[in-house]
Scaffold this active site. Structure first.
Site, PDB file in Angstrom:
ATOM      1  N   CYS A 131       0.921  -1.300  -0.030  1.00 46.61           N
ATOM      2  CA  CYS A 131      -0.124   0.258  -0.101  1.00 46.61           C
ATOM      3  C   CYS A 131       0.823   1.277   0.055  1.00 46.61           C
ATOM      4  O   CYS A 131       0.297   2.285  -0.377  1.00 46.61           O
ATOM      5  CB  CYS A 131      -0.973  -0.163   1.065  1.00 46.61           C
ATOM      6  SG  CYS A 131      -1.986  -1.435   1.410  1.00 46.61           S
ATOM      7  N   ASN A 143     -10.253  -0.100  -0.053  1.00 48.62           N
ATOM      8  CA  ASN A 143      -8.644  -0.411  -0.099  1.00 48.62           C
ATOM      9  C   ASN A 143      -8.130  -0.899  -1.470  1.00 48.62           C
ATOM     10  O   ASN A 143      -8.292  -2.175  -1.708  1.00 48.62           O
ATOM     11  CB  ASN A 143      -8.448  -1.193   1.206  1.00 48.62           C
ATOM     12  CG  ASN A 143      -6.821  -1.297   1.268  1.00 48.62           C
ATOM     13  OD1 ASN A 143      -6.069  -0.586   0.331  1.00 48.62           O
ATOM     14  ND2 ASN A 143      -6.419  -1.712   2.624  1.00 48.62           N
ATOM     15  N   HIS A 203      -3.259   6.717   2.785  1.00 49.54           N
ATOM     16  CA  HIS A 203      -3.720   5.416   2.043  1.00 49.54           C
ATOM     17  C   HIS A 203      -5.129   5.228   2.474  1.00 49.54           C
ATOM     18  O   HIS A 203      -5.426   5.126   3.931  1.00 49.54           O
ATOM     19  CB  HIS A 203      -2.773   4.095   2.782  1.00 49.54           C
ATOM     20  CG  HIS A 203      -3.316   2.962   2.400  1.00 49.54           C
ATOM     21  ND1 HIS A 203      -4.004   2.642   1.268  1.00 49.54           N
ATOM     22  CD2 HIS A 203      -3.386   1.943   3.275  1.00 49.54           C
ATOM     23  CE1 HIS A 203      -4.052   1.343   1.399  1.00 49.54           C
ATOM     24  NE2 HIS A 203      -3.650   0.980   2.660  1.00 49.54           N
TER      25      HIS A 203
END
Length: 323
Positions: A112, A280, A250
């Site tokens: 990520c 996500n 993020h």
């Protein structure tokens, strides 16, 4: 001495919207349960487009907005943990799709944190190799590495790609980055690769090829390192939090951002969130959010923003930049 600036941003999301109610049809969960724990209501899921496909579509939009021809690209970096295959890299597949035959190409596996790592990697290579134009992409098709019977993970992840074109410019651009990792905590978030089964192996080891995550460990880690990364990237820059228009984190979980904002003593309003509709998307969350902000007219020339991310490895990173 010239600086490295984002000249164009683009993103692509698959057309299929999968709501929490849709997920509750095949695992024991509910819209209310998911929203309370994550802040997510829906995510985009690929129906067959692979990572290179969605990367190419995001890249074309970023190039168009930057006014740069793909043939003038000298570097392509793709951040992904869900490549089409081990080789060739997604970056090489994108190069072929774009006909960007002058570019050096490689992927980075930073989960990520990948897009933020990618920006600084591209900047360093542009400075040392005297490149004029580069393309950095964060792209994931996480649906193909998700265990759709595991309600603790399948509710979280989505597919998508975001791309940024970097170019040399006299105006300020990427001001400072802070990149770190804590490999000792790597087991908290894993995706297995191939089985270890050769004529020479002492025992057969089967790989779990889907996401396996210790959510509590990730939450504790994330809140701590967001505070660290944001604080460190501001040091020695003469930039204060009053100068920062947005922090783009993020997009992993609303609770993480809420707790991080409290730790930093900042208003949640300073953090740009779009996880409610996108979920996500790992390395793609930050550029997808940037693209959405651009399309909403929220980013103006001279705005100072911080990008901050954390993820598998475990890794974390922040970049302070001027738009």
């Amino acid at each position: 001495m010239s600086n490295i600036k984002i000249a164009g941003i683009g993103a692509y999301l698959p057309s299929l919207v999968v709501t929490n109610d849709r997920i509750s049809e095949f695992v024991e969960t509910s819209d209310e349960w998911i929203v309370q724990r994550t802040g997510m209501r829906e995510r985009r899921i690929s129906e067959g487009e692979n990572t290179s496909d969605i990367s190419t579509k995001a890249a074309k939009l970023a190039l168009e907005r930057a006014g740069i021809d793909a043939k003038d690209l000298e570097l392509i970096i793709v951040a992904t943990i869900s490549p089409d295959m081990f080789i060739p890299s997604v970056a090489c597949l994108v190069q072929s799709n774009l006909d960007a035959d002058k570019a050096a190409c490689f992927d980075i596996s930073v989960a990520c944190s990948g897009f933020v790592y990618g920006l600084e990697t591209a900047k360093a290579l542009m400075m040392s190799m005297n490149y004029k134009n580069a393309l950095v992409i964060g792209a994931e098709v996480l649906s193909k590495v998700t265990d759709w019977t595991d309600r603790s993970t399948c509710i979280l992840f989505g597919d998508g790609a975001g791309a940024a074109v970097l170019k040399r410019d006299q105006a300020p651009g990427i001001i400072k980055s802070y990149l770190r990792a804590d490999g000792k905590k790597g087991e908290a978030l894993t995706i297995g690769a191939t089985d270890f089964d050769t004529p020479f192996s002492k025992e057969k080891k089967l790989a779990k090829r889907t996401i396996d995550m210790n959510g509590r460990e990730i939450l504790r880690f994330a809140v701590s390192v967001i505070d660290e990364a944001v604080t460190e990237v501001m040091k020695d820059t003469n930039v204060s939090f009053d100068d920062i228009k947005y922090i783009v984190p993020h997009q992993a979980n609303y609770r993480i951002i809420k707790l991080a904002a409290e730790k930093l003593k900042l208003s949640e309003d300073k953090f740009y969130l779009n996880l409610e509709k996108v979920g996500n998307t790992s390395a793609a969350t930050v550029p997808i959010a940037l693209n959405e902000m651009y399309e909403k007219g929220l980013l103006n020339k001279g705005d100072k923003i911080i990008l901050v991310a954390f993820g598998g490895g475990l890794t974390y990173a922040a970049t302070l930049l001027e738009w």
